[in-house]
Enzyme design. Structure first.
Site, PDB file in Angstrom:
ATOM      1  N   GLN A 133       0.475  39.616 -21.193  1.00 54.29           N
ATOM      2  CA  GLN A 133       0.041  40.180 -22.469  1.00 54.29           C
ATOM      3  C   GLN A 133       0.591  39.437 -23.707  1.00 54.29           C
ATOM      4  OE1 GLN A 133       0.691  44.385 -23.439  1.00 54.29           O
ATOM      5  NE2 GLN A 133      -1.400  44.553 -24.248  1.00 54.29           N
ATOM      6  N   GLY A 134       0.132  38.729 -24.309  1.00 52.96           N
ATOM      7  CA  GLY A 134       0.376  38.009 -25.523  1.00 52.96           C
ATOM      8  C   GLY A 134       0.091  38.657 -26.746  1.00 52.96           C
ATOM      9  N   SER A 136       2.841  40.667 -28.838  1.00 55.48           N
ATOM     10  CA  SER A 136       3.811  40.709 -30.125  1.00 55.48           C
ATOM     11  C   SER A 136       4.217  39.502 -30.373  1.00 55.48           C
ATOM     12  CB  SER A 136       4.938  41.655 -29.585  1.00 55.48           C
ATOM     13  OG  SER A 136       4.435  43.051 -29.162  1.00 55.48           O
ATOM     14  N   GLU A 252      -4.069  50.996 -22.186  1.00 53.50           N
ATOM     15  CA  GLU A 252      -2.782  50.992 -21.892  1.00 53.50           C
ATOM     16  C   GLU A 252      -2.123  52.448 -22.250  1.00 53.50           C
ATOM     17  OE1 GLU A 252      -0.658  48.037 -24.126  1.00 53.50           O
ATOM     18  OE2 GLU A 252       1.318  48.622 -23.602  1.00 53.50           O
TER      19      GLU A 252
HETATM   20  C1  LIG Z   1      10.015  46.210 -22.304  1.00 59.09           C
HETATM   21  C2  LIG Z   1       9.200  45.925 -23.096  1.00 59.09           C
HETATM   22  C3  LIG Z   1       8.182  44.928 -22.512  1.00 59.09           C
HETATM   23  C4  LIG Z   1       7.284  44.601 -23.426  1.00 59.09           C
HETATM   24  N1  LIG Z   1       6.048  43.897 -22.949  1.00 59.09           N
HETATM   25  C5  LIG Z   1       5.414  43.300 -23.940  1.00 59.09           C
HETATM   26  C6  LIG Z   1       4.035  42.403 -23.457  1.00 59.09           C
HETATM   27  O1  LIG Z   1       3.855  42.383 -22.210  1.00 59.09           O
HETATM   28  N2  LIG Z   1       3.343  41.994 -24.288  1.00 59.09           N
HETATM   29  C7  LIG Z   1       3.631  42.279 -25.840  1.00 59.09           C
HETATM   30  O2  LIG Z   1       2.909  41.629 -26.430  1.00 59.09           O
HETATM   31  N3  LIG Z   1       4.424  43.078 -26.098  1.00 59.09           N
HETATM   32  C8  LIG Z   1       5.410  43.579 -25.300  1.00 59.09           C
HETATM   33  N4  LIG Z   1       6.436  44.163 -25.828  1.00 59.09           N
HETATM   34  C9  LIG Z   1       6.627  44.348 -27.458  1.00 59.09           C
HETATM   35  C10 LIG Z   1       6.376  45.666 -27.831  1.00 59.09           C
HETATM   36  O3  LIG Z   1       4.989  46.097 -27.839  1.00 59.09           O
HETATM   37  C11 LIG Z   1       7.035  45.754 -29.336  1.00 59.09           C
HETATM   38  O4  LIG Z   1       8.308  45.524 -29.067  1.00 59.09           O
HETATM   39  C12 LIG Z   1       6.666  46.884 -29.898  1.00 59.09           C
HETATM   40  O5  LIG Z   1       5.360  47.027 -30.501  1.00 59.09           O
HETATM   41  C13 LIG Z   1       7.535  47.117 -31.141  1.00 59.09           C
HETATM   42  O6  LIG Z   1       7.621  45.787 -32.009  1.00 59.09           O
HETATM   43  P1  LIG Z   1       8.884  44.996 -32.494  1.00 59.09           P
HETATM   44  O7  LIG Z   1       9.756  44.973 -31.454  1.00 59.09           O
HETATM   45  O8  LIG Z   1       8.622  44.127 -33.360  1.00 59.09           O
HETATM   46  O9  LIG Z   1       9.610  46.140 -33.427  1.00 59.09           O
HETATM   47  P2  LIG Z   1       9.435  46.526 -35.037  1.00 59.09           P
HETATM   48  O10 LIG Z   1       7.950  46.697 -35.134  1.00 59.09           O
HETATM   49  O11 LIG Z   1      10.124  45.665 -35.781  1.00 59.09           O
HETATM   50  O12 LIG Z   1      10.044  48.155 -35.023  1.00 59.09           O
HETATM   51  C14 LIG Z   1      11.705  48.367 -35.101  1.00 59.09           C
HETATM   52  C15 LIG Z   1      11.624  49.727 -35.294  1.00 59.09           C
HETATM   53  O13 LIG Z   1      10.901  50.227 -36.661  1.00 59.09           O
HETATM   54  C16 LIG Z   1      10.121  51.216 -36.213  1.00 59.09           C
HETATM   55  N5  LIG Z   1       8.643  50.991 -37.003  1.00 59.09           N
HETATM   56  C17 LIG Z   1       7.960  50.230 -37.398  1.00 59.09           C
HETATM   57  N6  LIG Z   1       7.019  50.140 -37.876  1.00 59.09           N
HETATM   58  C18 LIG Z   1       7.008  51.559 -38.303  1.00 59.09           C
HETATM   59  C19 LIG Z   1       6.162  52.308 -38.808  1.00 59.09           C
HETATM   60  N7  LIG Z   1       4.936  52.007 -39.524  1.00 59.09           N
HETATM   61  N8  LIG Z   1       6.384  53.730 -39.088  1.00 59.09           N
HETATM   62  C20 LIG Z   1       7.749  54.077 -38.481  1.00 59.09           C
HETATM   63  N9  LIG Z   1       8.621  53.273 -37.807  1.00 59.09           N
HETATM   64  C21 LIG Z   1       8.158  52.073 -37.828  1.00 59.09           C
HETATM   65  C22 LIG Z   1       9.937  51.209 -34.924  1.00 59.09           C
HETATM   66  O14 LIG Z   1       9.409  52.300 -34.317  1.00 59.09           O
HETATM   67  C23 LIG Z   1      10.994  50.521 -34.205  1.00 59.09           C
HETATM   68  O15 LIG Z   1      11.810  51.871 -33.890  1.00 59.09           O
HETATM   69  C24 LIG Z   1       7.561  44.887 -24.893  1.00 59.09           C
HETATM   70  C25 LIG Z   1       8.323  45.358 -25.428  1.00 59.09           C
HETATM   71  C26 LIG Z   1       9.603  45.858 -24.411  1.00 59.09           C
HETATM   72  C27 LIG Z   1      10.554  46.777 -25.044  1.00 59.09           C
END
Ligand SMILES: Cc1cc2nc3c(=O)[nH]c(=O)nc-3n(C[C@H](O)[C@H](O)[C@H](O)COP(=O)(O)OP(=O)(O)OC[C@H]3O[C@@H](n4cnc5c(N)ncnc54)[C@H](O)[C@@H]3O)c2cc1C
Lengths: 403, 374
Positions: A133-134, A136, A252
């Site tokens: 899944q692409g 993030s 999901e």
């Molecule tokens: C093991 C693992 C597998 C994954 N697999 C995939 C995958 O296959 N494909 C894919 O596309 N993505 C994948 N992801 C990505 C995942 O969906 C993102 O990491 C997630 O959506 C958070 O985005 P970010 O990492 O940019 O964190 P950020 O969005 O930068 O968040 C950082 C912190 O800020 C908080 N935050 C952000 N916005 C808000 C808000 N509006 N209100 C309150 N708090 C907030 C978050 O809760 C977090 O604690 C995976 C992640 C993990 C850990």
């Protein structure tokens, strides 16, 4: 698809499934299996799980309720439910191709073209074609609607540039469900996105492994440099990608059904943690005799019971009448946070040996608990963080204003 | 593996849930709740007549005794909706008194009293004593045989719900050193035997009862062989219904706060858009839904040996905890208004404190539960 099952056939099917899993589940492959598809880190794990999924599919116990013409079993839903129950009963390993089985597949069956279904469904079930899944990106995670990976139309293909990150199974995947920006000038950021069934093994797509907090390799960063995707592999409408992405997130988060069956993560066994509380010594007596430990253990058992009861309640419409989306939308938040906390507690129960880690011969349960705790964040962060889940429940179930 | 209970929901429960939801909403708006708080009896006797006419008092009474032969599970949706609307009535004490008679009364007592209760006679239980211990078999009040064959009662009871309006009272006493239950008619009480207690939940009427000078006939005594079982039964039944009230109350406190968070603005934004407000509300709500699942599991498994007690104690713990949290946050999220008597948050918080104080609190139930499970 038919919806009612002949109870006689169903019973026979269930008995066959039970016998098959009893016979075919390998109790100990000789190395530690991942608890979730997001944990798959080594080639050994990957190949074992891919072969296992293929075997389950060939035996007729995966996709049993998907249409026959695309590779499914063509049976009513109740049949697959029986097969999944048998799988669970015999502690079968997880299904590897989670993104294909749970999101891409249902999506194609719901809104895909005939050609897409014919081309993709069978490979999803057999695990021949692994999906990733692409969504993030390095700069856009929770704010998925702001994704900036570009897809520019050029004749009958789109040319893609940019980068996706945290791509689970990215190293092994043959296809990716990709959210990319086709119109950077759309008035709303959401309206400039399109959704693709993108090939991974082509020129211009490169994956780079990322090391997880456990020290193992798991997900990847994926780079697109002038990668060409056929235009007919855009699903939904051009500029309508956000709607499709939201739909996959509903699969999901379990708010929408249609999945192939099986499971893609192993439930944490609260009773195994209870066993730990009984067997680990603390201050000269079993940990469970410590009143503070006892009280916390009680909380975890109540909590696991809460989740069981809420699942049972899904089937009782009058008890969900006022806010039908409440239970489906909250189950991800509750379930993932629970797994994180109970594994953390399990590490506490192991006392001094909580300081050991995987690889140490004297680690309790081969270091399962600390590793499971660290890995548990995959689900409290992936698929929408717990904080974002709070927003979703607050806004969509309680009707609170947007943050 | 240990059976912790499971969810089930009867058609009758579904029907009653629907009817009770509407009835309680329409008949117990907050304005009515507040006006009844000022009145001595604390409930609307016309509404009581209606409740009796609906057949709700006889739900868990067998048909042979004039009831409809369902179970306590079918009263749960009703009590839940009453709790949600803070509907004041002696429904719970009356239902519990009927349960006690069923569990420990003699055949003659059942025949005489249960049809009366099903018809609308109000009844209540006088089990607690001044020491405030939740253990029901701990009583010090006495029943002593008199030479004339009659029985003299003495001692003090506390927390007797709606005693001022009850026709029938069931009191626990010690007789020949053993726990016993006895039936009183309101007319058996000397004047001045009842004193209204000042309680934190102003929608409630609770009384202190002095048994000194009360004389009853031997036929008013329960079947001695079944008294302990009856006390255990009523303890669990009281907790099931308390859990139902608290489930409804928690939802009401959450909805009341959500309404405010959707209308009150500060810094140019609705306060519900701030996550410091939003996320605790979501936590309360999610836990409420879980607690409610426990409630309907407890209702469903209530009569089962083992699983019934586990499920009731879990439901009691979960509903008490979430109601306390939701009502506590409700005060906070109303700001200065939350500190006022006019704000309904105090009604919910006081109700939650009251319910927590009766029939064992969450800590008490946790200990009992631990010894059942571990
Ligand atoms: C093991 C693992 C597998 C994954 N697999 C995939 C995958 O296959 N494909 C894919 O596309 N993505 C994948 N992801 C990505 C995942 O969906 C993102 O990491 C997630 O959506 C958070 O985005 P970010 O990492 O940019 O964190 P950020 O969005 O930068 O968040 C950082 C912190 O800020 C908080 N935050 C952000 N916005 C808000 C808000 N509006 N209100 C309150 N708090 C907030 C978050 O809760 C977090 O604690 C995976 C992640 C993990 C850990």
């Amino acid at each position: 698809m038919t919806t009612t099952a002949d109870p006689k056939d169903l019973k026979a099917f269930a008995a066959d499934a039970d016998a098959w899993f009893r016979e075919n589940v390998v109790a100990d492959p000789g190395f530690m299996l991942p608890l979730t598809f997001m944990e798959v880190g080594t080639d050994q794990q990957f190949h074992f799980l891919r072969d296992w999924q293929n075997k389950v599919y060939e035996a007729g116990y995966l996709g049993a309720s998907w249409p026959k013409e695309y590779g499914g079993g063509g049976l009513p839903q109740a049949f697959q439910a029986e097969a999944t129950r048998a799988m669970r009963r015999h502690n079968g390993p997880i299904m590897l191709n989670a993104i294909g089985l749970n999101w891409t597949g249902p999506l194609l069956l719901d809104i895909g073209s005939e050609e897409h279904r014919k081309r993709f469904i069978r490979g999803i079930l057999s695990a021949e074609d692994i999906w990733c899944q692409g969504f993030s990106e390095p700069e856009n995670g929770s704010d998925l609607g702001n994704a900036q990976t570009r897809a520019v139309r050029d004749g009958d293909s789109f040319v893609v540039n940019g980068s996706k990150i945290w791509t689970t199974l990215g190293r092994y995947a043959r296809y990716m469900i990709l959210l990319a920006r086709t119109d950077p000038d759309a008035s709303r950021k959401y309206d400039g996105l399109s959704f693709f069934l993108a090939p991974m093994k082509i020129e211009g797509v490169e994956t780079r492994p990322i090391r997880k907090l456990t020290g193992e390799h798991g997900f990847t960063q994926t780079f697109f440099t002038d990668a060409r995707i056929p235009a007919h592999d855009l699903i939904g409408t051009e500029g309508g990608g956000w709607k499709v992405a939201m739909r996959t997130l509903e699969y999901e988060r379990g708010a929408r059904g249609g999945q192939a069956g099986g499971y893609v993560s192993v439930d944490t066994d609260a009773f195994a943690v209870l066993g730990l509380a009984r067997s680990m010594m603390r201050d000269g007596a079993p940990a469970l005799e410590d009143p503070a430990i006892r009280d916390r253990m009680l909380d975890f058992l109540m909590e696991i019971q809460s989740q069981t009861l809420c699942r049972q309640r899904l089937a009782v419409a009058p008890l969900n009448a006022e806010r039908p989306s409440a239970l489906p939308l909250s189950s991800k938040l509750i379930g993932t946070e629970f797994v994180r906390r109970i594994n953390e507690f399990a590490v506490t129960l192991t006392g001094m040996k909580g300081g050991y880690y995987v690889g140490e011969p004297e680690a309790i349960n081969a270091g399962l608990w600390p590793r499971a705790y660290l890995n548990a964040f995959s689900a409290t962060i992936g698929g929408g963080t717990s904080q974002i889940q709070h927003n979703i429940i607050g806004e969509h179930v309680l009707g609170l204003p947007k943050s | 593996m240990l059976d912790l209970g499971r969810l089930g929901f009867s058609e009758e429960q579904a029907d009653l849930l629907e009817v009770a939801t509407r009835f309680c909403r329409e008949r117990s708006p907050i304005s009515k709740v507040r006006s009844l708080m000022l009145e001595e009896t604390g409930f609307d006797t016309d509404l009581w007549t209606e409740i009796a006419a609906l057949g709700w008092l006889g739900i868990a009474i067998p048909e042979a005794y004039g009831g409809s032969g369902l179970t306590l599970a079918e009263t749960v949706p009703i009590v839940e909706q009453m709790g949600r609307r803070l509907l004041a009535s002696p429904f719970v004490p009356t239902t519990l008194a009927a349960q006690t008679i069923l569990a420990g009364g003699t055949e003659a007592q059942k025949e005489a009293l249960l049809p009366r209760i099903a018809q609308g006679a109000r009844a209540t239980l006088a089990l607690a004593e001044p020491d405030g211990d939740w253990r029901l078999e701990q009583m010090t009040s006495l029943a002593e045989d008199r030479p004339d064959g009659r029985i003299a009662l003495s001692g003090e009871k506390r927390f007797v719900l709606d005693a001022g309006a009850a026709e029938i009272l069931i009191v626990s006493v010690r007789r020949h050193g053993e726990p016993q239950l006895a039936l009183l008619e309101a007319s058996d009480l000397p004047t001045g035997a009842l004193r209204r207690e000042i309680v934190i939940d102003e929608t409630r009427r609770s009384f202190a009862l002095s048994l000194d000078g009360v004389v009853i006939s031997a036929s008013a005594l329960f079947d001695p062989a079944r008294v302990r079982a009856a006390l255990d039964h009523v303890h669990l039944a009281a907790n099931l219904l308390s859990a139902a009230e608290m489930s409804g109350g928690a939802l009401a406190a959450i909805e009341y706060t959500v309404d405010y968070a959707r209308t009150r603005k500060q810094f140019g934004k609705l306060i519900g858009s701030y996550q410091a407000v939003k996320h605790p509300l979501v936590d309360a709500y999610v836990r409420y839904e879980q607690a409610r699942s426990h409630l309907y599991s407890a209702a469903h498994c209530f009569s089962e040996q083992g699983a019934g007690e586990i499920a009731v104690r879990m439901a009691r713990i979960q509903t008490e905890t979430v109601f306390a949290y939701a009502a506590d946050r409700s005060i906070q999220f109303h700001g200065g208004f939350g500190f006022t008597y006019d704000c309904d948050a105090q009604l919910y918080r006081r109700r939650a404190l009251w319910n927590a104080s009766q029939n064992g609190d969450a800590i008490y139930h946790r200990r009992r539960l631990a010894s059942l499970i571990f």
